[in-house]
Motif scaffolding. Structure first.
Motif, PDB file in Angstrom:
ATOM      1  N   ARG A   2       0.787  -1.227   0.013  1.00  0.00           N
ATOM      2  CA  ARG A   2       0.008   0.042  -0.004  1.00  0.00           C
ATOM      3  C   ARG A   2       0.942   1.366  -0.028  1.00  0.00           C
ATOM      4  NH1 ARG A   2      -5.187   0.895   1.364  1.00  0.00           N
ATOM      5  NH2 ARG A   2      -5.458  -1.288   2.029  1.00  0.00           N
ATOM      6  N   GLU A   4       0.587   5.763   0.180  1.00  0.00           N
ATOM      7  CA  GLU A   4      -0.160   6.734   0.561  1.00  0.00           C
ATOM      8  C   GLU A   4       0.654   7.975   0.398  1.00  0.00           C
ATOM      9  OE1 GLU A   4      -2.240   6.207   4.338  1.00  0.00           O
ATOM     10  OE2 GLU A   4      -3.299   4.612   3.708  1.00  0.00           O
ATOM     11  N   GLU A   6       0.036  12.494   0.771  1.00  0.00           N
ATOM     12  CA  GLU A   6      -0.561  13.563   1.301  1.00  0.00           C
ATOM     13  C   GLU A   6       0.122  14.773   0.578  1.00  0.00           C
ATOM     14  OE1 GLU A   6      -1.668  14.105   5.265  1.00  0.00           O
ATOM     15  OE2 GLU A   6      -2.571  12.070   5.406  1.00  0.00           O
ATOM     16  N   VAL A  15      -5.243  13.787  -0.694  1.00  0.00           N
ATOM     17  CA  VAL A  15      -4.798  12.604  -0.017  1.00  0.00           C
ATOM     18  C   VAL A  15      -5.147  11.478  -1.300  1.00  0.00           C
ATOM     19  CG1 VAL A  15      -4.995  10.784   1.790  1.00  0.00           C
ATOM     20  CG2 VAL A  15      -5.401  13.321   2.105  1.00  0.00           C
ATOM     21  N   TYR A  16      -4.120  10.803  -1.721  1.00  0.00           N
ATOM     22  CA  TYR A  16      -4.110   9.645  -2.649  1.00  0.00           C
ATOM     23  C   TYR A  16      -3.537   8.381  -2.175  1.00  0.00           C
ATOM     24  CZ  TYR A  16      -2.937   6.911  -6.945  1.00  0.00           C
ATOM     25  OH  TYR A  16      -3.091   5.647  -7.869  1.00  0.00           O
ATOM     26  N   GLY A  17      -4.215   7.354  -2.308  1.00  0.00           N
ATOM     27  CA  GLY A  17      -3.835   5.911  -1.649  1.00  0.00           C
ATOM     28  C   GLY A  17      -4.109   4.999  -2.826  1.00  0.00           C
ATOM     29  N   GLU A  34      -7.857   2.060  -4.704  1.00  0.00           N
ATOM     30  CA  GLU A  34      -7.236   3.078  -5.146  1.00  0.00           C
ATOM     31  C   GLU A  34      -8.100   4.264  -4.871  1.00  0.00           C
ATOM     32  OE1 GLU A  34      -5.148   5.196  -9.054  1.00  0.00           O
ATOM     33  OE2 GLU A  34      -6.492   3.273  -9.170  1.00  0.00           O
ATOM     34  N   ASP A  45     -12.975   6.815  -5.870  1.00  0.00           N
ATOM     35  CA  ASP A  45     -12.420   5.633  -5.133  1.00  0.00           C
ATOM     36  C   ASP A  45     -12.598   4.313  -6.070  1.00  0.00           C
ATOM     37  OD1 ASP A  45     -15.190   4.301  -4.319  1.00  0.00           O
ATOM     38  OD2 ASP A  45     -15.447   6.304  -3.712  1.00  0.00           O
TER      39      ASP A  45
END
Length: 296
Positions: A2, A4, A6, A15-17, A34, A45
């Motif tokens: 994962r 992440e 910011e 904020v992207y993940g 995502e 999302d």
């Protein structure tokens, strides 16, 4: 796995993940999750192949399918007037990730680009592109290099063909003058030039993020501290500069509040990241590392 991220862009927090999984009997990883939000509001999302683009006061929610091996972020476009994805995409496309290999840098150019390759083997293209878009960047380059190279006279980029150029660095001391092709500079001098280009790029892009893997490589001990401090000082006006280092002088150029210590017990265990300010390190960090006093 994962990741992440910011980022604050123009006062808005993005904020992207993204998470990847490796299912049994699969030959490739696939995207499991995502998402992107702006100011705490979801932009899109994703759950494996299902992507949901959030609705706004002007648009409806959109749901569509995407190959689970493809990342959604670079493929999504919002309607005119809804530019949160575009702003984040643009910021992401302009970050600098550097691990220069000076021996491969010649100064020749055929194109004009705004971002260098990680090994900076296209330095000439980068120089041409930045100065074509932002001519005032030459002033930044000159002001940065003068204290480091007092005999520097000019950096020229003359044509060598219909579509090619090559950098030439001119030095002058008294009545004596020397012109060197960029490729004949020392490795350390090339790294100083790269540092100048980083600052010139940031001058035209105040939100610039730059990651430089061991910027102290190829520099003499007397140059390391001034070099790193110059980058830190300029990025203090905007953007962010992140560096990794094992060099004592480079480490000492950062304060405890913005230094992170990375450790791992073995290759099969994850790397632990901790702020130096949160660790009880006796005395100087470099000396503590040598003594093995930075606990796990």
């Amino acid at each position: 796995m994962r990741f992440e991220l910011e980022v604050e862009i123009g006062g808005d927090l993005f904020v992207y993940g993204i998470a990847f999984e490796y299912p049994k009997d699969f030959r490739e990883m696939r995207v499991a999750e995502e998402s992107l939000s702006c100011g705490g509001v979801a932009v899109f999302d994703r759950d494996r192949s299902r992507v949901r683009l959030s609705g706004t006061s002007r648009t409806r929610e959109v749901i569509f399918s995407l190959d689970w091996h493809s990342v959604a972020l670079p493929l999504i476009q919002q309607p005119t007037g809804e530019d949160s994805i575009g702003r984040f995409q643009q910021w992401l496309s302009r970050i600098l990730i550097l691990g220069p290999i000076p021996q491969q840098i010649t100064g020749d150019s055929k194109d004009e680009v705004l971002q260098p390759n990680p090994d900076v083997d296209n330095f000439g293209d980068w120089f041409s592109g930045v100065l074509a878009q932002h001519p005032a960047a030459y002033r930044v380059i000159d002001e940065y290099l003068r204290p480091l190279m007092p005999d520097l006279q000019a950096i020229r980029n003359p044509s060598t063909g219909r579509e090619t150029r090559t950098l030439v660095v001119q030095f002058r001391e008294g009545e004596r003058e020397l012109q060197l092709p960029f490729e004949e500079l020392s490795d350390g001098e090339k790294c100083l030039m790269i540092g100048a280009m980083v600052l010139a790029t940031r001058d035209g892009n105040p939100n610039l993020f730059c990651f430089w893997d061991e910027p102290d490589n190829h520099l003499s001990l007397s140059e390391v501290s001034q070099f790193v401090l110059s980058l830190r000082r300029d990025f203090g006006a905007g953007g962010q500069f992140l560096a990794t280092s094992h060099n004592p002088e480079a480490i000492r150029a950062f304060s405890n509040e913005n230094t992170f210590v990375l450790q791992r017990r073995s290759h099969v265990e994850p790397t632990i990241v901790r702020r130096l300010a949160d660790l009880n390190v006796p005395g100087d960090l470099v000396a503590a590392l040598i003594r093995g006093d930075v606990g796990s």
